[in-house]
Design an enzyme around this catalytic site. Structure first.
Site, PDB file in Angstrom:
ATOM      1  N   ARG A   1      -7.305  11.364  -6.082  1.00  0.00           N
ATOM      2  CA  ARG A   1      -8.450  10.544  -5.691  1.00  0.00           C
ATOM      3  C   ARG A   1      -9.726  11.390  -5.761  1.00  0.00           C
ATOM      4  O   ARG A   1     -10.758  10.912  -6.219  1.00  0.00           O
ATOM      5  CB  ARG A   1      -8.192  10.030  -4.275  1.00  0.00           C
ATOM      6  CG  ARG A   1      -9.325   9.477  -3.522  1.00  0.00           C
ATOM      7  CD  ARG A   1      -9.470   7.990  -3.785  1.00  0.00           C
ATOM      8  NE  ARG A   1     -10.273   7.359  -2.748  1.00  0.00           N
ATOM      9  CZ  ARG A   1     -11.578   7.506  -2.640  1.00  0.00           C
ATOM     10  NH1 ARG A   1     -12.240   8.261  -3.488  1.00  0.00           N
ATOM     11  NH2 ARG A   1     -12.238   6.888  -1.669  1.00  0.00           N
TER      12      ARG A   1
ATOM     13  N   ASP B   1      -7.244  -2.871  -7.192  1.00  0.00           N
ATOM     14  CA  ASP B   1      -7.710  -3.513  -5.966  1.00  0.00           C
ATOM     15  C   ASP B   1      -8.012  -4.975  -6.249  1.00  0.00           C
ATOM     16  O   ASP B   1      -8.302  -5.339  -7.392  1.00  0.00           O
ATOM     17  CB  ASP B   1      -8.951  -2.821  -5.409  1.00  0.00           C
ATOM     18  CG  ASP B   1      -9.206  -3.243  -3.971  1.00  0.00           C
ATOM     19  OD1 ASP B   1      -8.537  -2.717  -3.064  1.00  0.00           O
ATOM     20  OD2 ASP B   1     -10.036  -4.149  -3.755  1.00  0.00           O
TER      21      ASP B   1
ATOM     22  N   ARG C   1      -3.688   6.697   0.881  1.00  0.00           N
ATOM     23  CA  ARG C   1      -4.240   7.863   1.581  1.00  0.00           C
ATOM     24  C   ARG C   1      -3.275   8.618   2.479  1.00  0.00           C
ATOM     25  O   ARG C   1      -3.578   9.721   2.910  1.00  0.00           O
ATOM     26  CB  ARG C   1      -5.470   7.432   2.384  1.00  0.00           C
ATOM     27  CG  ARG C   1      -6.690   7.243   1.504  1.00  0.00           C
ATOM     28  CD  ARG C   1      -7.878   6.771   2.306  1.00  0.00           C
ATOM     29  NE  ARG C   1      -7.652   5.407   2.781  1.00  0.00           N
ATOM     30  CZ  ARG C   1      -8.493   4.739   3.571  1.00  0.00           C
ATOM     31  NH1 ARG C   1      -9.594   5.329   4.001  1.00  0.00           N
ATOM     32  NH2 ARG C   1      -8.231   3.511   3.937  1.00  0.00           N
TER      33      ARG C   1
ATOM     34  N   ARG D   1       0.822  -1.216   0.000  1.00  0.00           N
ATOM     35  CA  ARG D   1       0.000   0.000   0.000  1.00  0.00           C
ATOM     36  C   ARG D   1       0.858   1.269   0.000  1.00  0.00           C
ATOM     37  O   ARG D   1       0.528   2.259   0.661  1.00  0.00           O
ATOM     38  CB  ARG D   1      -0.950   0.037   1.213  1.00  0.00           C
ATOM     39  CG  ARG D   1      -2.007  -1.047   1.184  1.00  0.00           C
ATOM     40  CD  ARG D   1      -3.261  -0.565   0.471  1.00  0.00           C
ATOM     41  NE  ARG D   1      -4.254  -1.618   0.369  1.00  0.00           N
ATOM     42  CZ  ARG D   1      -5.379  -1.666   1.055  1.00  0.00           C
ATOM     43  NH1 ARG D   1      -5.682  -0.707   1.894  1.00  0.00           N
ATOM     44  NH2 ARG D   1      -6.224  -2.649   0.893  1.00  0.00           N
TER      45      ARG D   1
ATOM     46  N   TYR E   1     -15.013 -11.684   0.608  1.00  0.00           N
ATOM     47  CA  TYR E   1     -15.767 -10.461   0.283  1.00  0.00           C
ATOM     48  C   TYR E   1     -16.977 -10.792  -0.592  1.00  0.00           C
ATOM     49  O   TYR E   1     -18.044 -10.191  -0.444  1.00  0.00           O
ATOM     50  CB  TYR E   1     -14.872  -9.448  -0.437  1.00  0.00           C
ATOM     51  CG  TYR E   1     -13.792  -8.870   0.455  1.00  0.00           C
ATOM     52  CD1 TYR E   1     -14.062  -7.789   1.291  1.00  0.00           C
ATOM     53  CD2 TYR E   1     -12.512  -9.414   0.482  1.00  0.00           C
ATOM     54  CE1 TYR E   1     -13.084  -7.266   2.128  1.00  0.00           C
ATOM     55  CE2 TYR E   1     -11.529  -8.901   1.312  1.00  0.00           C
ATOM     56  CZ  TYR E   1     -11.818  -7.836   2.133  1.00  0.00           C
ATOM     57  OH  TYR E   1     -10.860  -7.328   2.967  1.00  0.00           O
TER      58      TYR E   1
HETATM   59  O1  1CP Z   1       0.233   0.546  -3.161  1.00  0.00           O
HETATM   60  C1  1CP Z   1      -0.619  -0.386  -3.106  1.00  0.00           C
HETATM   61  O2  1CP Z   1      -0.376  -1.445  -2.507  1.00  0.00           O
HETATM   62  C2  1CP Z   1      -1.924  -0.090  -3.763  1.00  0.00           C
HETATM   63  C3  1CP Z   1      -2.676  -1.163  -4.447  1.00  0.00           C
HETATM   64  C4  1CP Z   1      -3.661  -1.947  -3.579  1.00  0.00           C
HETATM   65  C5  1CP Z   1      -3.552  -3.290  -3.229  1.00  0.00           C
HETATM   66  C6  1CP Z   1      -2.378  -4.220  -3.488  1.00  0.00           C
HETATM   67  C7  1CP Z   1      -4.905  -1.474  -3.074  1.00  0.00           C
HETATM   68  C8  1CP Z   1      -5.435  -0.106  -3.179  1.00  0.00           C
HETATM   69  N1  1CP Z   1      -5.566  -2.537  -2.514  1.00  0.00           N
HETATM   70  C9  1CP Z   1      -4.762  -3.641  -2.567  1.00  0.00           C
HETATM   71  C10 1CP Z   1      -5.075  -4.994  -2.125  1.00  0.00           C
HETATM   72  C11 1CP Z   1      -6.243  -5.258  -1.246  1.00  0.00           C
HETATM   73  N2  1CP Z   1      -7.484  -4.695  -1.267  1.00  0.00           N
HETATM   74  C12 1CP Z   1      -6.239  -6.273  -0.273  1.00  0.00           C
HETATM   75  C13 1CP Z   1      -5.077  -7.220  -0.014  1.00  0.00           C
HETATM   76  C14 1CP Z   1      -4.004  -6.592   0.779  1.00  0.00           C
HETATM   77  C15 1CP Z   1      -4.372  -6.205   2.193  1.00  0.00           C
HETATM   78  O3  1CP Z   1      -4.684  -7.113   2.972  1.00  0.00           O
HETATM   79  O4  1CP Z   1      -4.311  -5.006   2.472  1.00  0.00           O
HETATM   80  C16 1CP Z   1      -7.499  -6.280   0.352  1.00  0.00           C
HETATM   81  C17 1CP Z   1      -7.978  -7.195   1.473  1.00  0.00           C
HETATM   82  C18 1CP Z   1      -8.307  -5.276  -0.300  1.00  0.00           C
HETATM   83  C19 1CP Z   1      -9.737  -4.966  -0.036  1.00  0.00           C
HETATM   84  C20 1CP Z   1      -9.984  -3.533   0.271  1.00  0.00           C
HETATM   85  N3  1CP Z   1      -9.687  -2.510  -0.584  1.00  0.00           N
HETATM   86  C21 1CP Z   1     -10.537  -2.955   1.447  1.00  0.00           C
HETATM   87  C22 1CP Z   1     -11.077  -3.728   2.636  1.00  0.00           C
HETATM   88  C23 1CP Z   1     -10.021  -4.035   3.651  1.00  0.00           C
HETATM   89  C24 1CP Z   1     -10.626  -4.767   4.843  1.00  0.00           C
HETATM   90  O5  1CP Z   1     -10.094  -4.524   5.947  1.00  0.00           O
HETATM   91  O6  1CP Z   1     -11.565  -5.569   4.701  1.00  0.00           O
HETATM   92  C25 1CP Z   1     -10.544  -1.563   1.290  1.00  0.00           C
HETATM   93  C26 1CP Z   1     -11.021  -0.516   2.273  1.00  0.00           C
HETATM   94  C27 1CP Z   1      -9.995  -1.301  -0.004  1.00  0.00           C
HETATM   95  C28 1CP Z   1      -9.826   0.036  -0.650  1.00  0.00           C
HETATM   96  C29 1CP Z   1      -8.478   0.408  -1.132  1.00  0.00           C
HETATM   97  N4  1CP Z   1      -7.669  -0.383  -1.950  1.00  0.00           N
HETATM   98  C30 1CP Z   1      -6.515   0.320  -2.269  1.00  0.00           C
HETATM   99  C31 1CP Z   1      -6.601   1.597  -1.599  1.00  0.00           C
HETATM  100  C32 1CP Z   1      -5.572   2.690  -1.689  1.00  0.00           C
HETATM  101  C33 1CP Z   1      -7.815   1.638  -0.906  1.00  0.00           C
HETATM  102  C34 1CP Z   1      -8.374   2.811  -0.109  1.00  0.00           C
HETATM  103  C35 1CP Z   1      -9.420   3.469  -0.953  1.00  0.00           C
HETATM  104  C36 1CP Z   1      -9.499   4.957  -0.817  1.00  0.00           C
HETATM  105  O7  1CP Z   1      -8.700   5.690  -1.438  1.00  0.00           O
HETATM  106  O8  1CP Z   1     -10.401   5.396  -0.117  1.00  0.00           O
END
Ligand code: 1CP
Length: 345
Positions: free
Chosen positions: A38, A75, A29, A25, A151
């Site tokens: 964003r 994502d 943010r 990540r 999910y």
């Molecule tokens: O730099 C990076 O790593 C960005 C790319 C990236 C990746 C690899 C994002 C952007 N998401 C992910 C993977 C991801 N998404 C996972 C696997 C890794 C982990 O465990 O963190 C998972 C479970 C998700 C699902 C997800 N996406 C959630 C739910 C998390 C939960 O606790 O259940 C959420 C809130 C997101 C949104 C998201 N994805 C990525 C970002 C930057 C964001 C935030 C969105 C925003 O800008 O508001």
């Protein structure tokens, strides 16, 4: 070209003096420049499906911290979306999907139009492979079937994946069909990312930690084995990293059975155990607590050196044990980057 990049060499088990690094990540943010784009994009999904914006967001952290790898900005939930499941990201709530929790709803999913739906992601990968600095490797990624299924079945994130574990016990035949569809779609998705220029692939199994040992073999190891085989049939050289978060001692069997080139290690796993048991098997990535990046100070520096010193005898990519959190001060990320860049084994 890929061959000469430190990140790729480490995944191939070739030792180096400097430790390569990136942060899960690393785009997101905690960076004001991310928040600005964003907002311009509209929704989070609009950002993921806009190749120009997604490319820019991927490049943002590299301008500040000089990482050895960049991860495609997207994502894990674009895969169920491309299979036809409704998906929205609600502010403060995370992802919201229409649950797929029975055979009838499963039958509504389809691979028809799958790659067309994902074509903006493939375009982002192509853009990035042309724009990245020479020493930086491009990582493509997807969620592992089990984690994506949690999910899809529950329709949102959950604390202990209870609904999905229950479905796997109560309607095993349908759940197995869902996992098989995710093996197929995820394999094809990752192969296309490699076709478009991804140089390594990471597969996130963020919620593998709540499964009992036998269920872990069935829903995490076996699907991952198939995905690795499917990818290697087309791209035999591309390094693959698995992230079975929370798997603890089960990591060893995971690595032995899936034959991944690297494994990402979460924060709860001891670096001495990793050094003795996992590093002889494959490259390891990790595992700083993301909250130390928030707190900073002497505790942060001590933990960074502890990880570097403990894992310096084998192939190691420095990373966090899970993703950067939004309240992280960017100057702490800079501090850690500088320590790693100056450290010599
Ligand atoms: O730099 C990076 O790593 C960005 C790319 C990236 C990746 C690899 C994002 C952007 N998401 C992910 C993977 C991801 N998404 C996972 C696997 C890794 C982990 O465990 O963190 C998972 C479970 C998700 C699902 C997800 N996406 C959630 C739910 C998390 C939960 O606790 O259940 C959420 C809130 C997101 C949104 C998201 N994805 C990525 C970002 C930057 C964001 C935030 C969105 C925003 O800008 O508001």
């Amino acid at each position: 070209m890929s061959k000469n990049k430190l990140f790729i060499q480490t995944l191939k088990g070739i030792p180096s003096e400097r430790v390569p690094f990136w942060f899960m990540r690393q785009a997101g943010r905690y960076l004001p420049e991310y928040m600005k784009l964003r907002k311009e994009a509209g929704s989070f999904l609009d950002l993921c499906y806009n190749p120009e914006f997604a490319t820019e967001v991927t490049l943002q952290p590299l301008r500040r911290f000089n990482m050895d790898a960049a991860i495609l900005f997207s994502d894990i939930l674009v895969v169920p979306h491309a299979l036809g499941q409704d998906l929205a990201f609600k502010t403060g709530e995370g992802p919201v999907l229409t649950p797929v929790d029975n055979l009838e709803k499963f039958k509504a999913l389809s691979m028809e139009g799958f790659h067309e739906h994902l074509s903006p992601v493939y375009e982002t990968v192509s853009n990035l492979s042309k724009k990245l600095p020479d020493h930086v490797a491009l990582i493509g990624f997807a969620g592992a079937p089990w984690t994506v299924a949690t999910y899809m079945v529950n329709g949102k994130g959950s604390k202990d994946q209870a609904e999905t574990r229950l479905m796997a016990y109560q309607d095993r035949a349908t759940f197995e069909k869902l996992i098989d569809l995710l093996v197929q779609s995820t394999s094809e998705y990752l192969i296309r990312q490699a076709d478009h220029g991804a140089e390594a692939l990471q597969i996130f199994d963020s919620w593998s930690g709540t499964l009992p040992a036998d269920e872990f073999i069935k829903w995490c190891i076996e699907p991952m084995q198939k995905i690795v085989q499917n990818i290697r049939a087309v791209h035999p050289e591309i390094p693959i990293i698995g992230f079975p978060k929370g798997a603890g001692a089960k990591i060893r069997n995971y690595v032995n059975k899936t034959k991944v080139d690297g494994v990402s290690i979460d924060t709860s796993t001891s670096t001495s155990w990793v050094r003795n048991v996992i590093q002889p098997l494959c490259a390891v990535q990790g595992n700083l607590d993301p909250l130390l990046l928030v707190s900073g100070g002497a505790a942060l520096e001590k933990a960074v050196y502890h990880i570097l010193d403990h894992l310096k005898e084998g192939p190691h990519i420095f990373n966090l044990g899970h993703g950067i959190v939004p309240q992280t001060p960017p100057e702490n990320v800079k501090l850690v980057s500088d320590i790693i860049l100056n450290y010599r084994r």
